[in-house]
Design an enzyme around this catalytic site. Structure first.
Site, PDB file in Angstrom:
ATOM      1  N   PRO A   1      25.045  -1.260   2.560  1.00 44.04           N
ATOM      2  CA  PRO A   1      25.389  -0.201   3.532  1.00 44.04           C
ATOM      3  C   PRO A   1      25.359   1.170   2.864  1.00 44.04           C
ATOM      4  CG  PRO A   1      27.094  -1.910   3.431  1.00 44.04           C
ATOM      5  CD  PRO A   1      26.136  -2.179   2.316  1.00 44.04           C
ATOM      6  N   GLU A   2      24.744   2.121   3.507  1.00 45.11           N
ATOM      7  CA  GLU A   2      24.750   3.496   3.024  1.00 45.11           C
ATOM      8  C   GLU A   2      25.633   4.327   3.953  1.00 45.11           C
ATOM      9  OE1 GLU A   2      20.979   5.141   1.900  1.00 45.11           O
ATOM     10  OE2 GLU A   2      20.241   3.242   1.118  1.00 45.11           O
TER      11      GLU A   2
END
Ligand code: ZN
Length: 275
Positions: free
Chosen positions: A2-3
């Site tokens: 996840p960014e």
């Protein structure tokens, strides 16, 4: 992994459901994730309204009414599910927060690189060891073209690596660094100090544009990421270069997208559109 847009998507989904709720019981199923998992032993986390859910870089901060914070990082593969308490536990559900409403918030993390920690009251958040070295939030007013221009001055390191340095700007990970550099027409291996200020201004705008577009699409669903309750992010269909090695560039319609390794991570670029 996840960014920033994915973590922000999770925050936006969770906040309205959790604010005002209380944890009535916390259960953990493993002794540690990336760090020790001791949240079940801290009674101060119980029976306190959740007053806010913040994000700083890729950390989520659940604020409780008594000044305690629960700090979460999703690591490589962390995700949250909010469901009825009798919904079956899934493999890799490592922590459960029973809520006063009768539902349960579950933290799922197959690779266990995530974190769930407690910050007691009175500790200034900005001085916390995980948070104190973090640079500007890319979507805030703190991140200006000048931030980027200053950070690049006299630097020989490739611009892609500089963008992924959290001390400069937070949350611009591999996908969005590659995409922003494509939008700005800059090759990822260009030494940061050799890029003219005017081009860095374009890059600054491209970083914001790509993050905002990803946020609007609910993030990019790749491999291990899924947002709350498994809804998929739609940004993958908007990617110009990331994960497209060997495909024809959709912008110039002639070059083939290249893939290289930088600091151990894959970078993707179009040899015609980026120079
Ligand atoms: Zn191209």
């Amino acid at each position: 992994m996840p960014e920033l847009p994915e973590v922000e998507t999770v925050r936006q989904a969770l906040a309205p459901l959790l604010i005002g709720e209380h944890f009535t019981r916390i259960i953990t199923h493993v002794p540690r994730l990336r760090t020790s998992l001791i949240i079940a032993d801290i009674p101060q986390l119980l029976h306190q309204p959740v007053t806010a859910l913040y994000r700083r870089a890729k950390y989520l901060l659940f604020e409780l009414d008594n000044g305690y914070y629960l700090l979460n990082h999703l690591g490589m593969s962390g995700s949250w599910r909010l469901e009825e308490a009798d919904a079956p536990l899934q493999k890799h559900d490592h922590a459960e927060f029973l809520l006063a409403s009768g539902r349960v918030l579950r933290y799922h993390d197959p690779r266990r690189f995530g974190m769930l920690e407690v910050i007691p009251p009175g500790m200034p958040l900005a001085g916390h060891s995980y948070l104190q070295h973090l640079g500007a939030e890319p979507l805030s007013d703190d991140f200006t073209p000048q931030t980027l221009i200053q950070a690049c001055r006299n630097k020989t390191k490739p611009i892609k690596n500089l963008l992924m340095d959290n001390r400069v700007v937070v949350g611009v990970g591999n996908i969005y660094a590659s995409e922003a550099l494509f939008l700005a027409g800059i090759k990822p291996q260009t030494p940061a100090g050799r890029i003219a200020a005017g081009r860095l201004k374009h890059l600054h705008k491209a970083i914001r544009d790509v993050l905002l577009a990803a946020l609007q699409a609910g993030g990019t669903t790749i491999r291990s990421y899924s947002s709350l309750n498994g809804r998929e992010g739609q940004f993958a269909r908007h990617l110009w270069v990331y994960g497209r090695a060997g495909e024809q560039c959709e912008k110039c319609q002639r070059a083939i997208i290249k893939q290289i390794k930088q600091a151990g991570r894959s970078s993707y670029y179009c040899p015609v559109c980026q120079h």
